[in-house]
Design an enzyme around this catalytic site. Structure first.
Site, PDB file in Angstrom:
ATOM      1  N   ARG A  95       0.857  -1.208   0.000  1.00 22.37           N
ATOM      2  CA  ARG A  95       0.000   0.000   0.000  1.00 22.37           C
ATOM      3  C   ARG A  95       0.892   1.257   0.000  1.00 22.37           C
ATOM      4  O   ARG A  95       0.613   2.224  -0.674  1.00 22.37           O
ATOM      5  CB  ARG A  95      -0.919   0.049   1.226  1.00 22.37           C
ATOM      6  CG  ARG A  95      -1.791  -1.167   1.497  1.00 22.37           C
ATOM      7  CD  ARG A  95      -3.069  -1.184   0.672  1.00 22.37           C
ATOM      8  NE  ARG A  95      -2.808  -1.560  -0.711  1.00 22.37           N
ATOM      9  CZ  ARG A  95      -2.490  -2.792  -1.113  1.00 22.37           C
ATOM     10  NH1 ARG A  95      -2.380  -3.785  -0.266  1.00 22.37           N
ATOM     11  NH2 ARG A  95      -2.275  -3.046  -2.389  1.00 22.37           N
ATOM     12  N   GLN A 123     -10.062   9.103   7.661  1.00 17.24           N
ATOM     13  CA  GLN A 123      -9.862   7.697   8.040  1.00 17.24           C
ATOM     14  C   GLN A 123      -8.817   7.072   7.140  1.00 17.24           C
ATOM     15  O   GLN A 123      -8.406   5.933   7.353  1.00 17.24           O
ATOM     16  CB  GLN A 123     -11.167   6.919   7.899  1.00 17.24           C
ATOM     17  CG  GLN A 123     -12.292   7.442   8.761  1.00 17.24           C
ATOM     18  CD  GLN A 123     -13.618   6.780   8.398  1.00 17.24           C
ATOM     19  OE1 GLN A 123     -13.956   5.728   8.902  1.00 17.24           O
ATOM     20  NE2 GLN A 123     -14.362   7.410   7.505  1.00 17.24           N
ATOM     21  N   ASN A 124      -8.414   7.821   6.109  1.00 14.35           N
ATOM     22  CA  ASN A 124      -7.488   7.256   5.130  1.00 14.35           C
ATOM     23  C   ASN A 124      -6.067   7.234   5.670  1.00 14.35           C
ATOM     24  O   ASN A 124      -5.647   8.133   6.394  1.00 14.35           O
ATOM     25  CB  ASN A 124      -7.536   8.054   3.831  1.00 14.35           C
ATOM     26  CG  ASN A 124      -8.879   7.921   3.148  1.00 14.35           C
ATOM     27  OD1 ASN A 124      -9.651   7.031   3.486  1.00 14.35           O
ATOM     28  ND2 ASN A 124      -9.165   8.797   2.213  1.00 14.35           N
ATOM     29  N   ASP A 127      -3.579   6.886   3.385  1.00 13.74           N
ATOM     30  CA  ASP A 127      -2.747   7.430   2.303  1.00 13.74           C
ATOM     31  C   ASP A 127      -2.360   8.873   2.632  1.00 13.74           C
ATOM     32  O   ASP A 127      -2.814   9.441   3.629  1.00 13.74           O
ATOM     33  CB  ASP A 127      -3.477   7.319   0.945  1.00 13.74           C
ATOM     34  CG  ASP A 127      -4.727   8.191   0.862  1.00 13.74           C
ATOM     35  OD1 ASP A 127      -4.640   9.408   1.142  1.00 13.74           O
ATOM     36  OD2 ASP A 127      -5.807   7.668   0.496  1.00 13.74           O
ATOM     37  N   HIS A 162      -6.800   7.172  11.735  1.00 15.92           N
ATOM     38  CA  HIS A 162      -6.496   5.731  11.654  1.00 15.92           C
ATOM     39  C   HIS A 162      -5.034   5.461  11.309  1.00 15.92           C
ATOM     40  O   HIS A 162      -4.709   4.366  10.849  1.00 15.92           O
ATOM     41  CB  HIS A 162      -7.410   5.044  10.642  1.00 15.92           C
ATOM     42  CG  HIS A 162      -8.832   4.920  11.119  1.00 15.92           C
ATOM     43  ND1 HIS A 162      -9.884   4.625  10.276  1.00 15.92           N
ATOM     44  CD2 HIS A 162      -9.369   5.050  12.364  1.00 15.92           C
ATOM     45  CE1 HIS A 162     -11.009   4.580  10.991  1.00 15.92           C
ATOM     46  NE2 HIS A 162     -10.722   4.843  12.251  1.00 15.92           N
ATOM     47  N   CYS A 175       6.385   2.069  17.152  1.00 16.00           N
ATOM     48  CA  CYS A 175       7.041   1.057  17.974  1.00 16.00           C
ATOM     49  C   CYS A 175       6.017   0.422  18.908  1.00 16.00           C
ATOM     50  O   CYS A 175       5.399   1.113  19.718  1.00 16.00           O
ATOM     51  CB  CYS A 175       8.174   1.667  18.784  1.00 16.00           C
ATOM     52  SG  CYS A 175       8.954   0.439  19.854  1.00 16.00           S
ATOM     53  N   GLY A 184     -17.299  10.147   1.150  1.00 19.35           N
ATOM     54  CA  GLY A 184     -16.692   8.897   0.703  1.00 19.35           C
ATOM     55  C   GLY A 184     -16.400   7.895   1.801  1.00 19.35           C
ATOM     56  O   GLY A 184     -15.368   7.232   1.780  1.00 19.35           O
ATOM     57  N   SER A 204     -18.224   4.671   4.172  1.00 22.39           N
ATOM     58  CA  SER A 204     -19.375   3.771   4.200  1.00 22.39           C
ATOM     59  C   SER A 204     -20.168   3.901   5.498  1.00 22.39           C
ATOM     60  O   SER A 204     -21.259   3.362   5.613  1.00 22.39           O
ATOM     61  CB  SER A 204     -18.904   2.326   4.050  1.00 22.39           C
ATOM     62  OG  SER A 204     -18.009   2.009   5.098  1.00 22.39           O
ATOM     63  N   LEU A 253     -20.831   8.068  -3.162  1.00 23.19           N
ATOM     64  CA  LEU A 253     -21.273   7.447  -4.410  1.00 23.19           C
ATOM     65  C   LEU A 253     -22.567   6.662  -4.209  1.00 23.19           C
ATOM     66  O   LEU A 253     -23.487   6.741  -5.019  1.00 23.19           O
ATOM     67  CB  LEU A 253     -20.160   6.524  -4.917  1.00 23.19           C
ATOM     68  CG  LEU A 253     -20.152   6.108  -6.369  1.00 23.19           C
ATOM     69  CD1 LEU A 253     -20.157   7.303  -7.299  1.00 23.19           C
ATOM     70  CD2 LEU A 253     -18.920   5.237  -6.639  1.00 23.19           C
TER      71      LEU A 253
END
Ligand code: NAD
Ligand code: ZN
Length: 234
Positions: free
Chosen positions: A59, A91-92, A94, A109, A117, A175, A177, A202
């Protein structure tokens, strides 16, 4: 409608979908071909550290191949131009919000580009692959793990987030859920404190019924439209 000053925005995997990063519950309910419980729990990390570390290595490597999309860019523009309080809670894991330029940002997150550690709790930037047994620069133990909040672990900076939500005039969810708590409950907290609430997704989400307004469509279209409208009113 009362004037909007304080805004909290929650984003989920859907905001990065148009950048080419798979959402959590893709086809068959899998995340990049894996059952969530095999890559996203403390038990999985204990049982098969090689698999879990490799999963997040993949990822992290993928981040080098993707770019922020119009939704990330619009949120960064809102951050730069909005003079009231604003907090973007993602929450991403990336790094696309910060690469687009967002500053008032919390990764609740965790982050792919961070290592944690398991022994001393220290965390820091990590760009390369992170094999099990990597050594902590703080305590010297070979206990570094991906800095990802697994199911059953406490999300980061919850007090700050709750405080911002309690002061918000507008809570916006994009975006996501609405299946993962505590983030899924933020809309209820926001309503309790009297905020207006807007969802952009969406598909209908599990929490859609909680929002005063729901807009359906791709984040890359809906979010720039919403930001333009908000800044034009301000
Ligand atoms: P999710 O996959 O459960 O839900 C994504 C939601 O986005 C769905 O409701 C879907 O309808 C919607 N969506 C898909 N494409 C969209 C688009 N183009 N525009 C608008 N909406 C779109 O994601 P979630 O609710 O964020 O799940 C939570 C967990 O998933 C988090 O803990 C997060 O760490 C993890 N995760 C993160 C990433 C990432 O960092 N990009 C990717 C996958 C999973
Ligand atoms: Zn340590």
């Amino acid at each position: 409608m009362t004037a909007i000053r304080n805004i909290v925005i929650l984003t989920g995997a859907g905001v990065s979908a148009e950048s080419g990063i798979a959402t959590f519950r893709g086809p068959g309910g899998l995340w990049e071909g894996h059952r969530v419980e095999d890559v996203c729990t403390p038990q999985a990390l204990h049982r098969d550290p090689e698999l879990v570390h490799r999963f997040y290595d993949e990822r992290r490597a993928k981040l080098g191949e993707v770019e922020p999309n119009a939704a990330h860019r619009a949120l960064a523009r809102l951050d730069a131009e909005w003079t009231g309080e604003l907090l973007l809670v993602t929450q991403n894991v990336d790094d696309l919000h910060e690469r687009a330029g967002s500053k008032r940002l919390i990764h609740m997150h965790g982050e792919l580009k961070s290592a944690l550690c398991a022994r001393c709790g220290d965390s820091g930037a990590w760009e390369e692959s992170l094999p099990p047994g990597s050594v902590c620069g703080n305590c010297g133990a070979a206990t570094l793990r991906p800095d990802i909040v697994f199911f059953g672990e406490m999300p980061y900076r919850m007090e700050e987030i709750e405080r911002a939500i309690s002061r918000a005039d507008l809570f916006v969810s994009i975006g996501t859920s609405g299946a993962v708590y505590p983030a899924a409950g933020f809309v209820q907290t926001a309503r309790y404190h009297g905020a207006d609430t807007l969802e952009m997704n969406l598909d209908p989400s599990e929490g859609s019924g909680w929002f005063a307004e729901s807009r359906r469509g791709p984040a890359g279209v809906l979010v720039p439209e919403w930001v333009d409208g908000l800044l034009a009113q301000a």
